[in-house]
Enzyme design. Structure first.
Site, PDB file in Angstrom:
ATOM      1  N   ASN A  57       0.825  -1.216   0.000  1.00  0.00           N
ATOM      2  CA  ASN A  57       0.000   0.000   0.000  1.00  0.00           C
ATOM      3  C   ASN A  57       0.857   1.262   0.000  1.00  0.00           C
ATOM      4  OD1 ASN A  57       0.812  -0.780   2.617  1.00  0.00           O
ATOM      5  ND2 ASN A  57      -0.797   0.432   3.577  1.00  0.00           N
ATOM      6  N   ASP A 114      -0.343  -5.770  12.400  1.00  0.00           N
ATOM      7  CA  ASP A 114      -0.970  -5.002  11.321  1.00  0.00           C
ATOM      8  C   ASP A 114      -0.524  -3.543  11.401  1.00  0.00           C
ATOM      9  OD1 ASP A 114      -2.440  -5.090   8.977  1.00  0.00           O
ATOM     10  OD2 ASP A 114      -4.301  -4.473   9.937  1.00  0.00           O
ATOM     11  N   GLY A 142      -6.066   2.591  10.735  1.00  0.00           N
ATOM     12  CA  GLY A 142      -4.738   2.059  10.994  1.00  0.00           C
ATOM     13  C   GLY A 142      -4.155   2.439  12.334  1.00  0.00           C
TER      14      GLY A 142
END
Length: 418
Positions: free
Chosen positions: A96, A306, A325
Site C-alpha cells: 500500500n 498489522d 490504521g
C-alpha cells in the site's frame, strides 16, 4: 559480527537448550558455542541485560511502511530499525505505497532500501494492478524478484472470478494469495462495528456479515481451485468457525488476526478516538473471546501487529474522515503477554515463517544467529515515548502491558533498543 551473550534463558522448544540459562558465543554471525559459562579472551562485545531471555527471531506477517510515496508516515529504513528494536528479525511489508508495489522493479526497489538492515524485509506484491481489483499484476515476475505473497492491502477482491483465476495461476509457482475479508457492498460506508454502540454514537456500522460472507465465498473458491490462500486479519467469531471447518477439509489455508482485535472491543470508540479506527473494526467481547480461542487451538495461524503508520493530518480529524490504521510493532510483545504465557507469546511470534518464505532459525551451535532478546517480566503503561515509529497513531497508548524487548541479533548485525 562477534558478541557474547551472558546469562540468557533460552525460550525455544525446538532447541536442546530450551529453558536453560546459558552464555551464547557468536562469531562471524553464527552461534559458535552455547554453555553455562563462556570466557571472553578476545574481548568481544558483551551483552548482559536484566532477566535476559533469548528466542528465535520473531516474524510479523503484515506491516506497512509507506515508502515509496508516503515517507512522511514511515520510511523502510526507520521501519526496519523499529522492527528490529522491538524484536522482529523479519517482517512482510504490504504493497500500500504510492505507486503501489505491483511490478518486479517495485519489489527490487523495496529490497534495495532494506540493504544493511538487521531485520529482513519480505515484500508483498499487489495482487492486482495498482490494487484496483481489475487485472492481475505481474505475479510470477514479482515472485522471481523476491515477493513472498500477493495482496491488495485492505482492499477486497469484489470479482470472485478474479480471485479464482489468481488462485489457479499462482498455484503454478507455489504463490501465496491473500484476500481481505470484507464484502464492500455490505460494509458500505461503515466506520465501526455495526452494533448497539454504533447506533448510540451515530456512526455508520460495518456488520460482521460483511466479513463472514467474504470469508465463506473465498473458502468455496479455494476448495474449487485447490490454490494456496491466506486470509489476513479476521475479526469475527463466525469467521473462526468457517475457517476451522475449512481446515478440517485439509485445504491449503492459513489466516491471521490483528493483536488489537484480541485486546479491544468497539466500546473503545465511545470517545471518538481515531486511533481506534482500524480495519477490520473492533468488534464485541464475544468476537474477541472467539478469536483468542482460535489462536489457542491453532485455527488462527498468526497474530500480526498489522502495523500501519498514519500521519497526524489523516488521524487528527473527524472520526468519519480519519484514515484506518494503528502502529503496533512496539507493542506486540507486551500485548501478547497480556493475553498469553511467555511460551505461547513467543510461539505466536515465531509462527508463520514458512508460509511467507522466512527461514526457520533453531538456536543451536553452528546455526546463523537469528535471535530476539527480551525481558518477559517488565510491566509498564505504554506511552507515546514508547512509540519509535515516525507516526504515533497507536491504539495501545495508556494500556498496561507486560514484557519489553531489548532488540535482535540477525543478518550478522546487532540492533538494540535505545
Amino acid at each position: 559480527m562477534n558478541a557474547l551473550i551472558k546469562s540468557a534463558t533460552i525460550v525455544d522448544s525446538k532447541s536442546d537448550f530450551h529453558n536453560q540459562e546459558v552464555d551464547i558465543l557468536i562469531e562471524n554471525g553464527k552461534i559458535a558455542k552455547i554453555s553455562k559459562r563462556i570466557s571472553n579472551p578476545k574481548n568481544y562485545k558483551e551483552i548482559k541485560l536484566e532477566n535476559l531471555h533469548v528466542s528465535q527471531g520473531w516474524f510479523d506477517s503484515s506491516v506497512s511502511f509507506g515508502e515509496p510515496g508516503f515517507e512522511e508516515r514511515e520510511t523502510i529504513s526507520n521501519g526496519l530499525k523499529v522492527a528490529g528494536q522491538f524484536g522482529f528479525t523479519a517482517v512482510a511489508m504490504n504493497a500500500n505505497t504510492n505507486p503501489v508495489i505491483d511490478t518486479n522493479a517495485d519489489i527490487a526497489f523495496a529490497l534495495s532500501k532494506a540493504n544493511g538492515a538487521a531485520c529482513d524485509l519480505k515484500p508483498i506484491g499487489a495482487l492486482t494492478k495498482n490494487s484496483e481489483s481489475i487485472d492481475l499484476a505481474e505475479l510470477f515476475d514479482m515472485k522471481n524478484a523476491g515477493a513472498v505473497a500477493f495482496y491488495d492491502y485492505q482492499k477486497p477482491i469484489a470479482n470472485p472470478n478474479l480471485l479464482k483465476i489468481a488462485l489457479q495461476y499462482a498455484s503454478n509457482f507455489d504463490g501465496l494469495v491473500l484476500s481481505f475479508p470484507q464484502e464492500s457492498k455490505i460494509s458500505g460506508l461503515g466506520v465501526m462495528n455495526e452494533n448497539i454502540n454504533s447506533t448510540k454514537l451515530g456512526l455508520k456500522g460495518n456488520p460482521v456479515l460483511a466479513e463472514e460472507l467474504q470469508v465463506a465465498r473465498d473458502l468455496f473458491l479455494l476448495e474449487y481451485t485447490g490454490g494456496k490462500l491466506h486470509i489476513p486479519t479476521i475479526s469475527t467469531a463466525k469467521s473462526v468457525e468457517l475457517i476451522r471447518d475449512a481446515k478440517a477439509k485439509k485445504l491449503d489455508l492459513t489466516c491471521s488476526v490483528a493483536i488489537h482485535n484480541l485486546m479491544f472491543t468497539d466500546e473503545k470508540l465511545n470517545d471518538f478516538d481515531s486511533n481506534f479506527k482500524v480495519l477490520p473494526p473492533l468488534r464485541t467481547q464475544n468476537d474477541a473471546d472467539a478469536l483468542i480461542e482460535g489462536v489457542k487451538d491453532g485455527t488462527i495461524d498468526m497474530v500480526t501487529s498489522d502495523h500501519n503508520p498514519i500521519d497526524i493530518e489523516n488521524k487528527n480529524v473527524e472520526f468519519d474522515h480519519a484514515a484506518y490504521g494503528t502502529v503496533g510493532l512496539e507493542s506486540s510483545f507486551g500485548a501478547l503477554q497480556s493475553l498469553f504465557s511467555t511460551k505461547k507469546a513467543v510461539s505466536i511470534l515465531t509462527k508463520g515463517k514458512s508460509r511467507f518464505g522466512v527461514e526457520d532459525s533453531k538456536i543451536e551451535i553452528g546455526a546463523k544467529a537469528n535471535l530476539t532478546l527480551f525481558n518477559p517480566e517488565t510491566k509498564y503503561t505504554f506511552s507515546k515515548t514508547d512509540v519509535k515509529s515516525t507516526s504515533k497513531n497507536s491504539v495501545f497508548l495508556g494500556t498496561d502491558l507486560k514484557g519489553k524487548t531489548y532488540g535482535i541479533i540477525a543478518n550478522n548485525k546487532i540492533e538494540l533498543s535505545e
